[in-house]
Design an enzyme around this catalytic site. Sequence first.
Site, short mmCIF file in Angstrom:
data_model
loop_
_atom_site.label_atom_id
_atom_site.label_comp_id
_atom_site.label_asym_id
_atom_site.label_seq_id
_atom_site.Cartn_x
_atom_site.Cartn_y
_atom_site.Cartn_z
N ASP A 214 0.86 -1.19 0.00
CA ASP A 214 0.00 0.00 0.00
C ASP A 214 0.89 1.23 0.00
OD1 ASP A 214 -3.05 0.76 0.63
OD2 ASP A 214 -1.75 2.19 1.66
N ILE A 215 0.54 2.22 -0.82
CA ILE A 215 1.32 3.45 -0.91
C ILE A 215 1.09 4.28 0.36
CG2 ILE A 215 1.75 5.55 -2.24
CD1 ILE A 215 0.63 4.06 -4.69
N ASN A 222 -2.46 12.69 -2.84
CA ASN A 222 -3.38 12.88 -3.96
C ASN A 222 -4.16 14.18 -3.80
OD1 ASN A 222 -4.14 11.62 -6.38
ND2 ASN A 222 -6.03 10.85 -5.51
N ASP A 231 -1.97 9.70 -10.18
CA ASP A 231 -1.87 8.65 -11.21
C ASP A 231 -0.41 8.34 -11.52
OD1 ASP A 231 -4.59 8.63 -11.31
OD2 ASP A 231 -4.76 9.72 -13.21
N GLU A 257 -4.91 2.41 -4.01
CA GLU A 257 -3.45 2.49 -3.96
C GLU A 257 -2.83 1.19 -3.46
OE1 GLU A 257 -4.92 4.28 -0.04
OE2 GLU A 257 -5.61 4.01 -2.09
#
Length: 357
Positions: A214-215, A222, A231, A257
């Site tokens: 997971d980011i 974002n 993106d 994400e």
Amino acid sequence: MPHDEHERTLAFADIALGQIRALGQAATPRNFEIWYNYATGYNTALNQSINETLAKKQALSDTDLDQIYETYIGSTRPGDRIDSVGSRVLDEIKQVLEMVSAAAGTATNYSESLSDVSQKLEHAKDGETLRAIVAVLVEGAKEMEHSNKKLEARLSASRQEIEQLQQNLETVRTESLTDPLTTLSNRKFFDAALAKSIDETQEKNEPLSLLMADIDHFKSFNDHYGHQTGDQVLRLVALSVKQNVKGRDIAARYGGEEFVIALPNTSLQSAITVADHIRRAVMTKELMRRSSGERLGRVTISIGAAALRPGDTPAKLIERADKCLYAAKRYGRNRVICEADPETDGMGSPAAPARVA
């Protein structure tokens, strides 16, 4: 189900409703679907079209929304495209059957003509009668030859058309199983592939490991820099994943994400090595805003790793990897935690500490 999937999808829904409110649009299913797609960032072409239209007009009319929906959502539904290809195949088969039926009729007529000629030959007594009979035979043979050539040409054209339709169908199938933004497999493909891989692994008594990534702080990133930069982050992480998987490995964008990688015939320790390579590859890439060249810093990811156990279902394996992922989040992010680490609250026996740069 991943731990935060409920919250994440609600967040996308909130963003969609917020856009509808801000632009004073009707909260119809069509409009909600457009803005939900926009919020997820999966459909980059849709996002780009909306951003460009808003930049020019500061608003979206019903006509704009109709066009966006038909271009980027309605026209790309795999089911609709499969139905279209199926209809074309059926039409092609119908035309071939009509041609075959016509050729069969010609063959029947020719057979009847031969039978009639055979009877006439038995009673022919002069050259003139024989010449007339031969002329009938020649004419019938020419008609048969012409009919056969038409059928051959039509069958050849149909074969080429059906081959093209098969290619189109395969393209649609591939697209329906691929995430358009990252070009990794999507969740639909991964779920089926993982189930199959687990069955094969259990039959062969081989190891299998699963990574869930997971980011870190993606939502705030974002929100701060915008969906287009978000993106870019997703594509950057996907590239790092692609560069570190091979062979039978299955990598997919699992949602938002979150990414998932199944590693058949791979022990947990080897999977941890792969995970750390991916984590380091992401961390070493610096993000820049394309329009201005502004340096936006580095992205990090957290990864959880779990190994297949006897009797495991895909859901159980995913759940354990997901718990490891969120342990990595709780203990500082930008790290890999496996189910044997003490940070996973007794999911496995304590082993080496979590890996972090």
